[in-house]
Design an enzyme around this catalytic site. Structure first.
Site, PDB file in Angstrom:
ATOM      1  N   ASP A 267       0.338  -3.034  -7.273  1.00 46.11           N
ATOM      2  CA  ASP A 267       1.336  -3.126  -6.198  1.00 46.11           C
ATOM      3  C   ASP A 267       1.802  -4.574  -6.040  1.00 46.11           C
ATOM      4  O   ASP A 267       2.985  -4.856  -5.899  1.00 46.11           O
ATOM      5  CB  ASP A 267       0.732  -2.661  -4.861  1.00 46.11           C
ATOM      6  CG  ASP A 267       0.352  -1.175  -4.896  1.00 46.11           C
ATOM      7  OD1 ASP A 267       0.833  -0.488  -5.824  1.00 46.11           O
ATOM      8  OD2 ASP A 267      -0.420  -0.724  -4.021  1.00 46.11           O
TER       9      ASP A 267
ATOM     10  N   SER B 224      -7.176  -3.350 -10.044  1.00 47.78           N
ATOM     11  CA  SER B 224      -7.128  -2.299  -9.029  1.00 47.78           C
ATOM     12  C   SER B 224      -5.688  -1.892  -8.781  1.00 47.78           C
ATOM     13  O   SER B 224      -4.748  -2.575  -9.200  1.00 47.78           O
ATOM     14  CB  SER B 224      -7.750  -2.802  -7.725  1.00 47.78           C
ATOM     15  OG  SER B 224      -6.855  -3.724  -7.121  1.00 47.78           O
ATOM     16  N   LYS B 225      -5.538  -0.790  -8.076  1.00 49.43           N
ATOM     17  CA  LYS B 225      -4.208  -0.310  -7.707  1.00 49.43           C
ATOM     18  C   LYS B 225      -3.471  -1.395  -6.935  1.00 49.43           C
ATOM     19  O   LYS B 225      -2.279  -1.595  -7.104  1.00 49.43           O
ATOM     20  CB  LYS B 225      -4.343   0.956  -6.866  1.00 49.43           C
ATOM     21  CG  LYS B 225      -3.022   1.520  -6.403  1.00 49.43           C
ATOM     22  CD  LYS B 225      -3.211   2.714  -5.516  1.00 49.43           C
ATOM     23  CE  LYS B 225      -2.974   2.428  -4.052  1.00 49.43           C
ATOM     24  NZ  LYS B 225      -1.697   1.830  -3.709  1.00 49.43           N
ATOM     25  N   ARG B 226      -4.216  -2.110  -6.095  1.00 45.45           N
ATOM     26  CA  ARG B 226      -3.597  -3.165  -5.283  1.00 45.45           C
ATOM     27  C   ARG B 226      -2.990  -4.266  -6.159  1.00 45.45           C
ATOM     28  O   ARG B 226      -1.938  -4.802  -5.828  1.00 45.45           O
ATOM     29  CB  ARG B 226      -4.616  -3.758  -4.298  1.00 45.45           C
ATOM     30  CG  ARG B 226      -4.330  -3.318  -2.866  1.00 45.45           C
ATOM     31  CD  ARG B 226      -5.431  -3.755  -1.908  1.00 45.45           C
ATOM     32  NE  ARG B 226      -6.674  -3.059  -2.220  1.00 45.45           N
ATOM     33  CZ  ARG B 226      -7.826  -3.668  -2.503  1.00 45.45           C
ATOM     34  NH1 ARG B 226      -7.895  -4.984  -2.537  1.00 45.45           N
ATOM     35  NH2 ARG B 226      -8.913  -2.964  -2.764  1.00 45.45           N
TER      36      ARG B 226
END
Ligand code: GLU
Length: 508
Positions: free
Chosen positions: A269, A264-266
């Site tokens: 990050d 995921s994008k998380r």
């Protein structure tokens, strides 16, 4: 052109995940290989999730990747419009047909009634909180109401949705091009909403109707859509007949680096790597999420690394041009299991592509990186020479600046810790002499600079290794960089001498 038609059907809800680009790529490769058409249809029927700017952003990403559609909102085509919100009037008749034929029904339940339903199910210990064959006969819908009651509610303007009626105890199946025979038990499928109260279709109805109307022959989409397959199959069966259904392939997920769940994008990050194709700024929060492009990936590398995340050609080959991919891609060789994303490997692909392509292929981007750091390039031939000297050392485009800034700016500080232990009067004399010898040279080839230095070292009986290290620090400021005489030759005779002189003054 063949009649093969594939589509990528993004919902404009935010940044474009690399899994999305891989879906585009597999569709694109298949279309090109089969001489078919690649269509991009914007699925924006969920107004609640609509995000301003996301559609344009998706097309920008496709452009950067070189995966241009044949038909789309931007490219036009015989089945326009390609934006589902603009096709709103075309879905209603199919929902009505389903109701008329007993495959769907009107549901008048308010949000409060739906909440209460879920509470009841929870309290009863039911594993499922879904609106399905178990519960529908206790809800406010046209299956449960008398026909005249339903009619009255509709006439009175009471809001309703249309839900598909999934019969219990049936099996639906299809043959997935990657996974083979897939079978679903309808007892686990809920009565999905097909048409919302505002007359807008949901994804489920719209995707089936549009795949039919747009004559889609093959649909490759992410594995996360597999649970929706039984609903879609039933809609195909009820509306258009199973023979008209496109062939489906559900692509494996792209997994977190540790293999534990979908990337995921998380995760990006958290672990410090990009997940989106290009920079994405959330219009509501203003938050910027970095993309592969802006971090310095080449589109050729990005495409290549995505192609092999879940597919191989059966050999050890890892580097593929888009043409090779088009020739070799086969959906049956796509893996069933998820593919772990490895950022170091992604950078390796970029490194290989930086080496493989002529520097002119990425010159404008690298120029921009230098300009942003205050180095404006006016001598392009020199710039190309320099980039060629350092390209072996670069994994991402900004590395070119790190590796080559010293060609344009003389060092202002030195790795004195490296030089100090080796620096003495003899070395000082050597370099003073070297400046004199260099100044007298008539040509300034790499070999001339090297031979002159070596000759003087022999005369002075000093180890060339130590001298080369010191000379490098003098020219670069640190111990990095390509061959020291190649650096000297590139920066020029005068500049080389000046840099040596400056350094002598500093080293004392
Ligand atoms: N609109 C869906 C999405 O956002 C498309 C799924 C499909 O390809 O059927 O991914």
């Amino acid at each position: 052109m063949s009649n093969i038609r594939v589509r990528f059907a993004p919902s404009p809800t935010g940044g474009l995940h690399l899994g999305g680009v891989r879906t585009v790529l597999y569709n694109y490769l298949f279309a090109r290989q089969q001489g078919g058409s690649f269509i991009v249809r914007v699925e924006d029927t969920d107004q609640g999730r609509f995000v301003e700017g996301a559609e344009q952003y998706i097309f920008n990403c496709l452009k950067w990747c070189g995966l241009e559609p044949d038909e789309s909102v931007l490219h036009g085509g015989p089945f326009a419009p390609y934006r589902q919100s603009e096709r709103k009037p075309s879905y209603r008749q199919y929902a009505d047909q389903l109701v008329k034929e007993g495959h769907a029904y009107y549901a008048f339940d308010t949000p409060e009634e739906l909440d209460a339903m879920r509470e009841r199910l929870k309290a009863s210990g039911s594993g499922s909180l879904q609106y399905d064959h178990h519960i529908r006969m206790s809800m406010r819908n046209s299956l449960n109401l008398l026909p005249e009651e339903t009619e009255k509610l509709i006439k009175d303007g009471v809001p309703y949705v249309i839900r598909i009626k999934i019969n219990a105890n049936e099996f639906v199946s299809f043959t997935d091009m990657i996974r083979g025979e897939m079978e679903f038990d309808t007892n686990n499928v809920d009565d999905k909403v097909l048409l919302k109260a505002d007359g807008m279709p949901t994804y489920h109805l719209a995707v089936v109707v549009d795949d039919f109307l747009m004559q889609i022959t093959h649909a490759f989409r992410g594995e996360e859509w597999m649970p929706s397959a039984p609903v879609h199959i039933l809609l195909w069966k009820f509306l258009f007949g199973l023979d008209a259904m496109p062939q489906w392939a559900h692509l494996p997920l792209i997994l977190k680096p540790d293999g534990n769940g979908k990337l995921s994008k998380r995760d990006g990050d958290r672990l410090g790597f990009p997940v989106y194709a290009m920079d994405w700024t959330d219009p509501k929060t203003g938050d910027l999420t970095k993309g592969f492009k802006e971090l310095g990936f080449l589109p050729e590398a990005f495409i290549n690394l995505l192609a092999v995340l879940g597919w191989n050609d059966g050999t050890e080959q890892e580097l593929f041009t888009i043409q090779e991919l088009t020739d070799k891609f086969s959906i049956s060789r796509v893996h069933k299991g998820g593919a772990k994303f490895d950022y170091e490997k992604a950078k390796w692909f970029n490194h290989e592509w930086i080496k493989k392509l002529p520097v002119t292929a990425y010159l404008p981007q690298v120029k921009e990186i230098f300009a942003a750091k205050g180095i404006n390039i006016d001598d392009e031939a020199y710039f190309i020479t320099v980039l060629n000297l350092v390209k072996e050392r670069c994994s991402l485009l900004p590395d070119f600046y790190e590796q080559a800034a010293f060609f344009f700016n003389a060092p202002t500080s030195y790795d004195e810790a490296a030089v100090k232990p080796k620096w003495d009067e003899a070395k000082k004399d050597f370099f003073t002499m070297l400046i004199r010898n260099y100044t007298e040279l008539e040509d300034w080839e790499i070999e001339t600079a090297e031979n002159t230095c070596k000759q003087l070292a022999t005369e002075k009986n000093i180890k060339i290794g130590e001298l080369q290290m010191i000379l490098r620090v003098m020219l670069v400021g640190s111990k990095m960089g390509p061959g020291v005489f190649a650096i000297a030759s590139a920066i020029g005779q005068t500049d080389t001498c000046k840099r040596i002189e400056n350094a002598i003054a500093v080293f004392g």
